[in-house]
Design an enzyme around this catalytic site. Structure first.
Site, PDB file in Angstrom:
ATOM      1  N   ASP A 133       0.655  -1.194  -0.171  1.00  0.00           N
ATOM      2  CA  ASP A 133      -0.609   0.168  -0.081  1.00  0.00           C
ATOM      3  C   ASP A 133       0.827   1.421  -0.426  1.00  0.00           C
ATOM      4  O   ASP A 133       1.061   1.532   0.564  1.00  0.00           O
ATOM      5  CB  ASP A 133      -0.606   0.210   1.425  1.00  0.00           C
ATOM      6  N   LYS A 138      -6.996  -5.940  -2.831  1.00  0.00           N
ATOM      7  CA  LYS A 138      -7.356  -5.716  -1.655  1.00  0.00           C
ATOM      8  C   LYS A 138      -8.279  -4.559  -1.177  1.00  0.00           C
ATOM      9  O   LYS A 138      -8.529  -3.644  -1.465  1.00  0.00           O
ATOM     10  CB  LYS A 138      -6.729  -6.389  -0.637  1.00  0.00           C
ATOM     11  N   CYS A 164      -1.444  -2.716   7.422  1.00  0.00           N
ATOM     12  CA  CYS A 164      -1.565  -3.594   6.408  1.00  0.00           C
ATOM     13  C   CYS A 164      -0.582  -4.503   6.670  1.00  0.00           C
ATOM     14  O   CYS A 164      -0.470  -5.534   6.246  1.00  0.00           O
ATOM     15  CB  CYS A 164      -2.085  -2.806   5.531  1.00  0.00           C
TER      16      CYS A 164
END
Ligand code: VGL
Ligand code: ZN
Length: 214
Positions: free
Chosen positions: A19, A117, A162
């Site tokens: 990310d 995701k 994450c």
């Protein structure tokens, strides 16, 4: 670390870059403090890996993890969802938005896969392996398995969400797992960073620095 004790990634190792997106960098909608500082560190780290996977948080508008989907709630409040407790976030990483794009200076041309995701409207996904219902798979496990990958190095944003969830699930799914600390930055709300490191340690995830990788 002495040169002979540095870790040399090989064909069975993969770097997972989590990310590194505009919304998690300064000026973004869910900015992680100094999130952009990971970019040069990650770029240099990736040169040591033949296998690199990128992830992208990728929510539809009106995602259940957005505070705006819960009247009367504010960002960073929590709610009970069918799969458990969910932190509510500012709207972020909306599919196709500039905020959802990877940071423009992220430069890993040899990365082989981008896993998106969090695209199920009703289910969040911090982990690159398993969604927040802890059952639905993203497909990354199967991909790595078919590629013969046995160990993953995890870096990116955010350390305590994450990155940590991805490393924990990697262990759960039988991979060796390491987190490259200086190639990550954290959100750190209510002690979440210290709690994440504690869980990672208990799960057998090694905590290393990018300089430990040769
Ligand atoms: C993340 C909160 C919400 C992350 C993603 O990338 O750590 N955190 N969505
Ligand atoms: Zn998200």
């Amino acid at each position: 670390m002495a040169d002979n004790s540095r870790i040399k990634p090989g064909a069975k190792d993969a770097l997972i870059v989590v990310d590194v997106q505009n919304d998690f960098c300064p000026g973004g909608r869910l900015a992680v403090q100094k999130g952009d500082e990971v970019v040069p560190v990650v770029n240099a780290l990736a040169k040591h890996f033949e296998n690199v996977v990128l992830t992208q948080d990728w929510h539809p508008p009106g995602h259940r993890s957005f505070a705006t989907s819960h009247p009367g709630k504010k960002p960073f409040d929590t709610v009970k969802l069918p799969y458990g407790e969910q932190v509510l976030w500012p709207d972020h990483c909306v599919q196709g938005s500039d905020g959802a794009a990877l940071h423009k200076d992220l430069s890993i041309a040899h990365a082989q896969l981008v896993v998106r995701k969090g695209w199920h409207r009703e289910v969040d996904s911090y982990s690159a392996f398993l969604e927040a219902d802890r059952r639905t798979r993203t497909g990354l496990d199967g991909y790595l398995d078919e590629r013969g990958i046995e160990r993953v190095f995890v870096c990116g944003l955010a350390t305590d969400f994450c990155v940590a969830w991805t490393a924990l699930d990697a262990r759960k799914l039988r991979f060796g797992a390491l987190v490259v600390e200086d190639a990550c930055r954290a959100i750190d709300m209510q002690g979440s960073l210290a709690a994440a490191w504690e869980k990672l340690k208990k799960a057998g995830v090694r905590r290393i620095q990018s300089g430990d990788v040769a």
